[in-house]
Write an enzyme that holds these catalytic residues in place. Sequence first.
Site, mmCIF file in Angstrom:
data_model
loop_
_atom_site.group_PDB
_atom_site.id
_atom_site.type_symbol
_atom_site.label_atom_id
_atom_site.label_comp_id
_atom_site.label_asym_id
_atom_site.label_seq_id
_atom_site.Cartn_x
_atom_site.Cartn_y
_atom_site.Cartn_z
ATOM 1 N N GLY A 15 0.835 -1.200 0.000
ATOM 2 C CA GLY A 15 0.000 0.000 0.000
ATOM 3 C C GLY A 15 0.869 1.248 0.000
ATOM 4 N N ARG A 29 19.802 10.088 -3.116
ATOM 5 C CA ARG A 29 20.847 11.107 -2.871
ATOM 6 C C ARG A 29 21.945 10.592 -1.935
ATOM 7 N NH1 ARG A 29 17.687 16.911 -3.159
ATOM 8 N NH2 ARG A 29 17.218 16.694 -5.376
ATOM 9 N N ARG A 76 0.933 -4.879 -6.142
ATOM 10 C CA ARG A 76 0.890 -6.159 -5.451
ATOM 11 C C ARG A 76 1.338 -7.185 -6.505
ATOM 12 N NH1 ARG A 76 -0.849 -4.370 -0.461
ATOM 13 N NH2 ARG A 76 -2.602 -2.967 -0.561
ATOM 14 N N CYS A 77 2.389 -7.907 -6.204
ATOM 15 C CA CYS A 77 2.982 -8.785 -7.221
ATOM 16 C C CYS A 77 2.873 -10.245 -6.801
ATOM 17 C CB CYS A 77 4.451 -8.378 -7.415
ATOM 18 S SG CYS A 77 5.356 -9.501 -8.469
ATOM 19 N N ASP A 107 4.558 -4.901 6.166
ATOM 20 C CA ASP A 107 5.092 -6.203 6.591
ATOM 21 C C ASP A 107 4.987 -7.284 5.513
ATOM 22 O OD1 ASP A 107 2.428 -6.414 6.933
ATOM 23 O OD2 ASP A 107 2.491 -6.991 9.052
ATOM 24 N N THR A 130 3.830 2.614 5.792
ATOM 25 C CA THR A 130 2.411 2.243 5.856
ATOM 26 C C THR A 130 1.695 3.213 6.781
ATOM 27 O OG1 THR A 130 0.839 0.641 6.770
ATOM 28 C CG2 THR A 130 3.069 0.469 7.570
ATOM 29 N N ASP A 132 -0.740 2.674 8.633
ATOM 30 C CA ASP A 132 -1.342 2.038 9.816
ATOM 31 C C ASP A 132 -0.479 2.086 11.078
ATOM 32 O OD1 ASP A 132 -3.619 1.344 8.432
ATOM 33 O OD2 ASP A 132 -2.782 -0.554 7.742
ATOM 34 N N ASP A 134 1.600 -0.015 12.110
ATOM 35 C CA ASP A 134 1.456 -1.296 12.809
ATOM 36 C C ASP A 134 2.680 -2.198 12.653
ATOM 37 O OD1 ASP A 134 1.143 -1.716 10.128
ATOM 38 O OD2 ASP A 134 -0.587 -3.048 10.304
ATOM 39 N N ARG A 176 -7.178 -2.279 10.117
ATOM 40 C CA ARG A 176 -7.801 -3.613 10.258
ATOM 41 C C ARG A 176 -7.310 -4.318 11.499
ATOM 42 N NH1 ARG A 176 -7.375 -4.391 4.604
ATOM 43 N NH2 ARG A 176 -9.353 -3.705 3.782
ATOM 44 N N SER A 220 -24.675 16.562 19.980
ATOM 45 C CA SER A 220 -24.114 15.833 18.843
ATOM 46 C C SER A 220 -22.891 15.071 19.337
ATOM 47 C CB SER A 220 -23.688 16.812 17.749
ATOM 48 O OG SER A 220 -22.606 17.586 18.206
ATOM 49 N N GLN A 260 -7.570 8.718 3.161
ATOM 50 C CA GLN A 260 -6.610 8.695 4.270
ATOM 51 C C GLN A 260 -5.189 8.360 3.820
ATOM 52 O OE1 GLN A 260 -8.566 6.469 7.804
ATOM 53 N NE2 GLN A 260 -9.805 6.033 6.016
HETATM 54 P P1 ADP Z 1 2.374 -4.426 2.487
HETATM 55 O O1 ADP Z 1 3.844 -4.433 2.239
HETATM 56 O O2 ADP Z 1 1.804 -3.043 2.475
HETATM 57 O O3 ADP Z 1 2.011 -5.214 3.738
HETATM 58 P P2 ADP Z 1 1.383 -6.620 0.760
HETATM 59 O O4 ADP Z 1 1.028 -7.523 1.882
HETATM 60 O O5 ADP Z 1 0.432 -6.498 -0.362
HETATM 61 O O6 ADP Z 1 1.642 -5.121 1.246
HETATM 62 O O7 ADP Z 1 2.787 -7.095 0.178
HETATM 63 C C1 ADP Z 1 3.392 -6.422 -0.901
HETATM 64 C C2 ADP Z 1 4.054 -7.390 -1.818
HETATM 65 O O8 ADP Z 1 5.079 -8.118 -1.113
HETATM 66 C C3 ADP Z 1 3.162 -8.480 -2.389
HETATM 67 O O9 ADP Z 1 2.427 -8.027 -3.503
HETATM 68 C C4 ADP Z 1 4.167 -9.543 -2.786
HETATM 69 O O10 ADP Z 1 4.762 -9.234 -4.026
HETATM 70 C C5 ADP Z 1 5.207 -9.417 -1.687
HETATM 71 N N1 ADP Z 1 4.950 -10.451 -0.661
HETATM 72 C C6 ADP Z 1 4.077 -10.397 0.375
HETATM 73 N N2 ADP Z 1 4.064 -11.558 1.075
HETATM 74 C C7 ADP Z 1 4.962 -12.370 0.465
HETATM 75 C C8 ADP Z 1 5.415 -13.717 0.676
HETATM 76 N N3 ADP Z 1 4.931 -14.471 1.681
HETATM 77 N N4 ADP Z 1 6.334 -14.220 -0.173
HETATM 78 C C9 ADP Z 1 6.838 -13.485 -1.173
HETATM 79 N N5 ADP Z 1 6.442 -12.227 -1.445
HETATM 80 C C10 ADP Z 1 5.525 -11.661 -0.648
#
Ligand code: ADP
Length: 328
Positions: A15, A29, A76-77, A107, A130, A132, A134, A176, A220, A260
């Site tokens: 995110g 830099r 998100r990959c 995380d 992030t 959050d 968190d 969440r 209110s 947000q």
């Molecule tokens: P955030 O980093 O904000 O918590 P995501 O949970 O969507 O967001 O994770 C971002 C990206 O990190 C995912 O789209 C994926 O490419 C990679 N990723 C997350 N969890 C794993 C995992 N268990 N193994 C390999 N890659 C991961």
Amino acid sequence: MKNKPKKIAVLTSGGDAPGMNAALRAVVRTSVFYGAECYAIQQGYQGLIDNDFKLMNARSVNNIINKGGTIIKSARCLEFRTPEGRKLAYENLKKSEIDALVVIGGDGSFTGAMIFQEEYDFPIVGIPGTIDNDIFGTRYTLGYDTAINTVVEAIDKIRDTASSHNRLFFVEVMGRDAGHIALNSGIGAGAEEILIPEENLGLERLLESLKKSEKSGKSSSIVVIAEGDKTGKNVFEIASYVEKNLPYYEVRVSVLGHMQRGGTPSCFDRVLASRMGVCAVETLLEGKSKVMIGVIDDQMVLTPLEKAIKGKSEINSNLIKVSDILSI
Ligand code: ADP
């Protein structure tokens, strides 16, 4: 690590959060400052797999410290979750002779980074980005300060309407698993009640508290609810439950949603991002890796990625008391 890295890559993942651009600027830099090349990878881990790398220089990051989002995009990959995807990513990094990586993300991104580092012994340092807040190992994550200021501003506006019409507003904010945004923005905006995932007050207590507010002369009220609050009901269900039981209130719901995440980063987030970016590159140049950069008691702190992922960032329970006292 054997040698000091000469080519450092940086990506933003998961995110987006305000301050990611400021962190990117700092990583680029600082690399240039110390004589290393810096490559920006587009679209998070997707860019590693697609070989989408761009050589940066100090001027490539002009005028981005004040911009929300991330100019190198995030994605998100799914492929990076597979061994085949990570193999491709490693081969592309090797082809470009990149020898270290800075991951700016949450995380999930750190979990991917840790797996990758373990598989290929590739040096990685994480910067927590992030809204959050968190993540274990830092008092603040990038974007959190901006987000709570955005929320407070929105609630201030909602309060104008609430007080003009004797309304009870339920405002849903992000969070969440963590109540940092709800708790701090709720206190900052003077909310009457705050519902967070860390604490289950129960709906009866909410009703009692709102009844008391009404009896004490409040016409209110604002209730701030984190997405992941523990009542088991969503904000609309909570609102209609309260409306049924307290018919003298005219109830409204406002879900703040993605507003947000965006916006110009606050000064606090820009400074935090700058400090974290400098520290991330210096950490790699000192031969350390597999750590996340954090700030605790205004000092830069390194936490092993594994601990950052597994640990829980606690809310400050004193804030609950502060809110209870001040919402009489
Ligand atoms: P955030 O980093 O904000 O918590 P995501 O949970 O969507 O967001 O994770 C971002 C990206 O990190 C995912 O789209 C994926 O490419 C990679 N990723 C997350 N969890 C794993 C995992 N268990 N193994 C390999 N890659 C991961």
